[in-house]
Each structure stands twice: as structure tokens, then as C-alpha cells.
Design a protein around this motif. Structure first.
Motif, PDB file in Angstrom:
ATOM      1  N   PHE A 181     -17.002  70.088  61.628  1.00  0.00           N
ATOM      2  CA  PHE A 181     -17.831  69.111  62.323  1.00  0.00           C
ATOM      3  C   PHE A 181     -18.416  68.085  61.350  1.00  0.00           C
ATOM      4  O   PHE A 181     -18.520  66.903  61.674  1.00  0.00           O
ATOM      5  N   ASN A 182     -18.802  68.533  60.144  1.00  0.00           N
ATOM      6  CA  ASN A 182     -19.321  67.606  59.139  1.00  0.00           C
ATOM      7  C   ASN A 182     -18.295  66.543  58.775  1.00  0.00           C
ATOM      8  O   ASN A 182     -18.599  65.354  58.686  1.00  0.00           O
ATOM      9  N   THR A 183     -17.065  66.991  58.519  1.00  0.00           N
ATOM     10  CA  THR A 183     -16.008  66.071  58.107  1.00  0.00           C
ATOM     11  C   THR A 183     -15.765  65.007  59.157  1.00  0.00           C
ATOM     12  O   THR A 183     -15.738  63.807  58.863  1.00  0.00           O
ATOM     13  N   LEU A 184     -15.591  65.429  60.399  1.00  0.00           N
ATOM     14  CA  LEU A 184     -15.314  64.475  61.465  1.00  0.00           C
ATOM     15  C   LEU A 184     -16.492  63.542  61.701  1.00  0.00           C
ATOM     16  O   LEU A 184     -16.320  62.325  61.825  1.00  0.00           O
ATOM     17  N   THR A 185     -17.688  64.079  61.740  1.00  0.00           N
ATOM     18  CA  THR A 185     -18.864  63.266  62.019  1.00  0.00           C
ATOM     19  C   THR A 185     -19.095  62.219  60.948  1.00  0.00           C
ATOM     20  O   THR A 185     -19.418  61.070  61.235  1.00  0.00           O
ATOM     21  N   ARG A 186     -18.903  62.601  59.690  1.00  0.00           N
ATOM     22  CA  ARG A 186     -19.081  61.671  58.585  1.00  0.00           C
ATOM     23  C   ARG A 186     -18.086  60.517  58.676  1.00  0.00           C
ATOM     24  O   ARG A 186     -18.442  59.349  58.495  1.00  0.00           O
ATOM     25  N   LEU A 187     -16.834  60.826  59.003  1.00  0.00           N
ATOM     26  CA  LEU A 187     -15.812  59.788  59.105  1.00  0.00           C
ATOM     27  C   LEU A 187     -16.064  58.853  60.287  1.00  0.00           C
ATOM     28  O   LEU A 187     -15.896  57.638  60.176  1.00  0.00           O
ATOM     29  N   VAL A 188     -16.460  59.422  61.416  1.00  0.00           N
ATOM     30  CA  VAL A 188     -16.744  58.600  62.599  1.00  0.00           C
ATOM     31  C   VAL A 188     -17.930  57.681  62.335  1.00  0.00           C
ATOM     32  O   VAL A 188     -17.909  56.494  62.691  1.00  0.00           O
ATOM     33  N   HIS A 189     -18.946  58.218  61.704  1.00  0.00           N
ATOM     34  CA  HIS A 189     -20.130  57.412  61.403  1.00  0.00           C
ATOM     35  C   HIS A 189     -19.790  56.258  60.465  1.00  0.00           C
ATOM     36  O   HIS A 189     -20.213  55.124  60.677  1.00  0.00           O
ATOM     37  N   ALA A 190     -19.016  56.547  59.415  1.00  0.00           N
ATOM     38  CA  ALA A 190     -18.640  55.510  58.451  1.00  0.00           C
ATOM     39  C   ALA A 190     -17.847  54.403  59.139  1.00  0.00           C
ATOM     40  O   ALA A 190     -18.068  53.219  58.891  1.00  0.00           O
ATOM     41  N   ARG A 191     -16.911  54.785  59.996  1.00  0.00           N
ATOM     42  CA  ARG A 191     -16.109  53.783  60.702  1.00  0.00           C
ATOM     43  C   ARG A 191     -16.975  52.954  61.649  1.00  0.00           C
ATOM     44  O   ARG A 191     -16.839  51.728  61.707  1.00  0.00           O
ATOM     45  N   ALA A 192     -17.869  53.591  62.357  1.00  0.00           N
ATOM     46  CA  ALA A 192     -18.722  52.874  63.304  1.00  0.00           C
ATOM     47  C   ALA A 192     -19.641  51.891  62.594  1.00  0.00           C
ATOM     48  O   ALA A 192     -19.835  50.763  63.055  1.00  0.00           O
ATOM     49  N   GLN A 193     -20.200  52.319  61.466  1.00  0.00           N
ATOM     50  CA  GLN A 193     -21.109  51.435  60.733  1.00  0.00           C
ATOM     51  C   GLN A 193     -20.362  50.252  60.120  1.00  0.00           C
ATOM     52  O   GLN A 193     -20.871  49.141  60.072  1.00  0.00           O
ATOM     53  N   ALA A 194     -19.137  50.490  59.650  1.00  0.00           N
ATOM     54  CA  ALA A 194     -18.331  49.400  59.109  1.00  0.00           C
ATOM     55  C   ALA A 194     -17.980  48.394  60.202  1.00  0.00           C
ATOM     56  O   ALA A 194     -18.007  47.182  59.990  1.00  0.00           O
ATOM     57  N   ILE A 236     -22.546  40.272  71.829  1.00  0.00           N
ATOM     58  CA  ILE A 236     -22.101  41.529  71.251  1.00  0.00           C
ATOM     59  C   ILE A 236     -23.244  42.532  71.305  1.00  0.00           C
ATOM     60  O   ILE A 236     -24.339  42.271  70.818  1.00  0.00           O
ATOM     61  N   SER A 237     -22.998  43.687  71.916  1.00  0.00           N
ATOM     62  CA  SER A 237     -24.003  44.738  71.961  1.00  0.00           C
ATOM     63  C   SER A 237     -24.052  45.445  70.622  1.00  0.00           C
ATOM     64  O   SER A 237     -23.035  45.892  70.110  1.00  0.00           O
ATOM     65  N   LEU A 238     -25.231  45.558  70.088  1.00  0.00           N
ATOM     66  CA  LEU A 238     -25.397  46.232  68.800  1.00  0.00           C
ATOM     67  C   LEU A 238     -26.095  47.567  68.971  1.00  0.00           C
ATOM     68  O   LEU A 238     -26.742  48.058  68.055  1.00  0.00           O
ATOM     69  N   ALA A 239     -25.975  48.172  70.136  1.00  0.00           N
ATOM     70  CA  ALA A 239     -26.591  49.475  70.385  1.00  0.00           C
ATOM     71  C   ALA A 239     -26.007  50.505  69.442  1.00  0.00           C
ATOM     72  O   ALA A 239     -24.811  50.503  69.173  1.00  0.00           O
ATOM     73  N   LYS A 240     -26.830  51.408  68.941  1.00  0.00           N
ATOM     74  CA  LYS A 240     -26.393  52.432  68.003  1.00  0.00           C
ATOM     75  C   LYS A 240     -25.755  53.571  68.785  1.00  0.00           C
ATOM     76  O   LYS A 240     -26.414  54.270  69.502  1.00  0.00           O
ATOM     77  N   GLU A 241     -24.457  53.730  68.599  1.00  0.00           N
ATOM     78  CA  GLU A 241     -23.756  54.796  69.286  1.00  0.00           C
ATOM     79  C   GLU A 241     -22.822  55.530  68.336  1.00  0.00           C
ATOM     80  O   GLU A 241     -21.750  55.963  68.688  1.00  0.00           O
ATOM     81  N   ALA A 242     -23.245  55.643  67.096  1.00  0.00           N
ATOM     82  CA  ALA A 242     -22.451  56.400  66.134  1.00  0.00           C
ATOM     83  C   ALA A 242     -23.365  57.397  65.461  1.00  0.00           C
ATOM     84  O   ALA A 242     -24.559  57.236  65.437  1.00  0.00           O
TER      85      ALA A 242
END
Length: 229
Positions: free
Chosen positions: A176-189, A214-220
Motif C-alpha cells: 500500500f505504501n508503494t502504490l500510494t506514494r507513486l499515485v501521490h507523486a503523479r497527482a502532485q506533478a 480547472i478544478s484544483l481540488a485535492k484528490e490525491a
């Protein structure tokens, strides 16, 4: 007032009886689900965690995890939960080669019905069994080797491969850590890119051109297990 800064949705999918529900219970309740009944449709779990490093260090995320049924009869229902997910854990049992072979079909279904930028992590569960050809508790034996699973994950362009054991807890946090970290990095980029594009469009807008908002809602989100990123 919200107690988190980001929300991230993940889904668990794969054949029935490969241990998806047990992984969710291990993560959220830190216990082993000894006798798991088949999932009917979907089940839900969540966890509040804190990001420990990077620009978002100290912020909190709410991880929403949807455990989907592995039976074909529920496929129409579970597909609706693919939408909006930033990450997926594609789970198979290390004691069942057929569950690994069926990952190709699950992945095709996920790509057809999920988000275009969905990140998928391959997870081999029941890693507490002994090696191929050796006796194991309950008569189960390992049927899928790490090298084959890693190669398939690379060929399909997945986010990676992790082996877990819902029984012992081995690798569950890592998955879960691995996936969450990658998803977060992609979303923030992606968010940073959209912000930059928005600033760059200001001169066009002043000249009479109108661009969609553009919606800038935080969803990551990032980090699972309280200690991660």
C-alpha cells in the motif's frame, strides 16, 4: 472541519479467494481474517495517515480502499468502482497459478473501465507458504515464482510487484505504501503542470480568449501505515 488534506481512492481486484479481503483487514485492523466469506459486490475500508517527507510532509491523507468481488457475476457492479481510483492493487495467490494467469484479464478489464492514468501494482499474496515442491501448512505450495511475476509486471508497464502475506503481515504495508506514494507523486506533478498552464494562459485571457476553468481540488494521497513517504 476535515481532518485530512488529501483523499486517495484505491481498489483491490483479482480472482476470488486470493486474499483481497484479508489484505484489507490486515491493513486497517492489523489482524488476520481466518475465515473469510466471499465478497458480495464491494467492501470498503479507510485509513488516515501522515506524509513523512517531501513538500507535503506533515499533511494527512484519507486513503479509501474498495475491495471488489472476484466472481464474474459481480463484474458489472465492481466495474463502476474503477472510476475515480488513482491506484489499483491487482492481487493473485502465490499458491494458485491460475489466479496469476487470470491477472491478464483483470488488467484488460481495468484498463477498459478505469481511469487513463491509473497506476497498477501487482501483488502476490500468501507469501507465507514454503517454496515450490516443499510441504506447507494446509498442503498449499507455491506455484508462481517471483521472477515470472516481476517479468510480467515489467512487460505490462505496471507500477511494480510486491509479495505479501495477510496472515503474517509481511509486505502488506509495503504494497500500500508503494502504490500510494507513486499515485501521490503523479497527482502532485499533474497539479503543478495544470497550475503552470493556468498561469501561462493569463495573457490569452486578457486578449479575449477564454479557457475552461480547472478544478484544483485535492484528490490525491500518499503514505499508508502511518510511516511511508
Amino acid at each position: 472541519m476535515a481532518t485530512w488534506d488529501f483523499i486517495q481512492k484505491q481498489i483491490l481486484l483479482g480472482d476470488a479467494a486470493c486474499g483481497k479481503s484479508s489484505l484489507l483487514v490486515r491493513l486497517t485492523d492489523n489482524r488476520f481474517l481466518q475465515h473469510s466469506e466471499p465478497t458480495i459486490g464491494v467492501e470498503f475500508g479507510s485509513r488516515i495517515v501522515e506524509i513523512n517527507e517531501g513538500d507535503d510532509a506533515g499533511k494527512r491523507i484519507k486513503l479509501q480502499i474498495w475491495d471488489t468481488a472476484g466472481q464474474e457475476s459481480f463484474r458489472a457492479i465492481t466495474r463502476s468502482y474503477y472510476r475515480g481510483a488513482g491506484g489499483a492493487l491487482l492481487v493473485f495467490s502465490l499458491t494458485s497459478y491460475s489466479s496469476f494467469a487470470n491477472c491478464a484479464g483483470w488488467l484488460a478489464d481495468l484498463r477498459a473501465w478505469g481511469e487513463d492514468d491509473l497506476l497498477v501494482l501487482l501483488v502476490g499474496n500468501k507469501g507465507d507458504v514454503l517454496g515450490e515442491g516443499e510441504g506447507a501448512e494446509g498442503g498449499e505450495r507455491r506455484e508462481v515464482e517471483r521472477e515470472e511475476a516481476e517479468e510480467w509486471a515489467r512487460e505490462e508497464g505496471l507500477a511494480g510487484y510486491v509479495e505479501t502475506s495477510a496472515k503474517s503481515g509481511q509486505g502488506v504495508e509495503e504494497a500500500f505504501n508503494t502504490l500510494t506514494r507513486l499515485v501521490h507523486a503523479r497527482a502532485q506533478a499533474s497539479l503543478a503542470s495544470r497550475k503552470k498552464a493556468g498561469r501561462g494562459s493569463s495573457s490569452l485571457s486578457s486578449a479575449g480568449s477564454s479557457l475552461p476553468g480547472i478544478s484544483l481540488a485535492k484528490e490525491a494521497g500518499s503514505a499508508v501505515g502511518g510511516r511511508c513517504c
